[in-house]
Scaffold this motif. Structure first.
Motif, short mmCIF file in Angstrom:
data_model
loop_
_atom_site.label_atom_id
_atom_site.label_comp_id
_atom_site.label_asym_id
_atom_site.label_seq_id
_atom_site.Cartn_x
_atom_site.Cartn_y
_atom_site.Cartn_z
N LEU A 77 8.44 -0.74 6.95
CA LEU A 77 7.62 -1.21 5.84
C LEU A 77 8.20 -0.66 4.55
CD1 LEU A 77 4.16 -0.32 7.44
CD2 LEU A 77 5.39 -2.49 7.59
N ILE A 78 8.36 -1.52 3.55
CA ILE A 78 8.96 -1.06 2.29
C ILE A 78 8.12 -1.52 1.10
CG2 ILE A 78 10.99 -1.05 0.80
CD1 ILE A 78 12.70 -1.63 3.22
N VAL A 84 6.66 2.74 13.66
CA VAL A 84 6.57 2.30 12.27
C VAL A 84 7.15 3.36 11.34
CG1 VAL A 84 5.00 1.58 10.44
CG2 VAL A 84 4.48 1.00 12.82
N LYS A 85 7.96 2.89 10.37
CA LYS A 85 8.47 3.76 9.31
C LYS A 85 8.14 3.10 7.98
CE LYS A 85 12.28 5.61 12.09
NZ LYS A 85 11.53 6.72 12.58
N LEU A 86 7.81 3.93 6.99
CA LEU A 86 7.47 3.44 5.65
C LEU A 86 8.40 4.07 4.63
CD1 LEU A 86 5.54 2.08 3.52
CD2 LEU A 86 4.22 4.20 3.62
N ILE A 87 8.96 3.23 3.78
CA ILE A 87 9.72 3.70 2.62
C ILE A 87 8.94 3.23 1.39
CG2 ILE A 87 11.86 3.57 1.29
CD1 ILE A 87 13.31 2.97 3.93
N ASP A 88 8.41 4.19 0.65
CA ASP A 88 7.67 3.89 -0.57
C ASP A 88 8.57 4.21 -1.76
OD1 ASP A 88 5.94 3.51 -2.65
OD2 ASP A 88 4.47 4.99 -1.98
N CYS A 89 9.17 3.17 -2.32
CA CYS A 89 10.11 3.36 -3.43
C CYS A 89 9.43 3.80 -4.72
CB CYS A 89 10.89 2.08 -3.68
SG CYS A 89 11.98 1.62 -2.31
N LEU A 90 8.09 3.75 -4.76
CA LEU A 90 7.37 4.21 -5.95
C LEU A 90 6.78 5.60 -5.77
CD1 LEU A 90 5.57 0.96 -7.13
CD2 LEU A 90 7.60 2.05 -8.11
N ALA A 91 6.99 6.21 -4.63
CA ALA A 91 6.46 7.57 -4.40
C ALA A 91 7.22 8.55 -5.29
CB ALA A 91 6.61 7.96 -2.94
#
Length: 146
Positions: free
Chosen positions: A25-26, A60-67
């Motif tokens: 998830l991105i 599931v893996k999450l990359i939050d580019c706004l974190a």
């Protein structure tokens, strides 16, 4: 660039990705003129989807580019436009695309079966487009859902 697929909400729980899949998830970076409230922006929709998928057995893996843990959101200048002698600078807020590509490469040998990308705002579509391009470069042939 291949067209991302659409999974209707009513069909999501029966879709094959909801069981025993590897799902990435991105939340993309945001191209905009300002983003002062970024510290309150969290990818809740992606987090809820991720929790549901994990509950059904998905990895599931999450990359939050706004974190960010900094007082100000990191940003890179995209371009500038002048209107009536005033310059408007468009920035890419969040994780730089080079950092995202490196982050994606570090996931290997883990390989997602599907990558799901969303944005808080449809005006940020270019951030989503750039993320999809990076994903397809690092994981050629992976299914992308927008």
């Amino acid at each position: 660039m291949p067209t991302p697929s659409i999974i209707a909400g009513k069909d999501f729980l029966e879709h094959p990705i909801s069981k025993n899949a590897q799902v990435l998830l991105i939340n993309p970076p945001a191209p905009d003129f300002r983003l002062e409230w970024a510290h309150w922006h969290h990818p809740l929709g992606l987090e809820l989807i991720g929790a549901l998928l994990a509950e059904r057995g998905a990895d599931v893996k999450l990359i939050d580019c706004l974190a960010t843990d900094k007082s100000r959101m990191p940003k890179q200048k995209v371009d500038a436009r002048t209107v009536e002698n005033y310059e408007f600078v468009r920035w890419l807020f969040g994780m730089a695309m080079s950092t995202l590509r490196m982050t994606l490469r570090k996931l290997k040998p883990w390989q997602p079966d599907i990558v799901m990308v969303t944005t808080l705002n449809s005006l940020w579509w270019r951030g989503a487009e750039d993320v999809i391009t990076a994903v397809q470069t690092v994981f050629p042939g992976v299914q992308v859902a927008l």
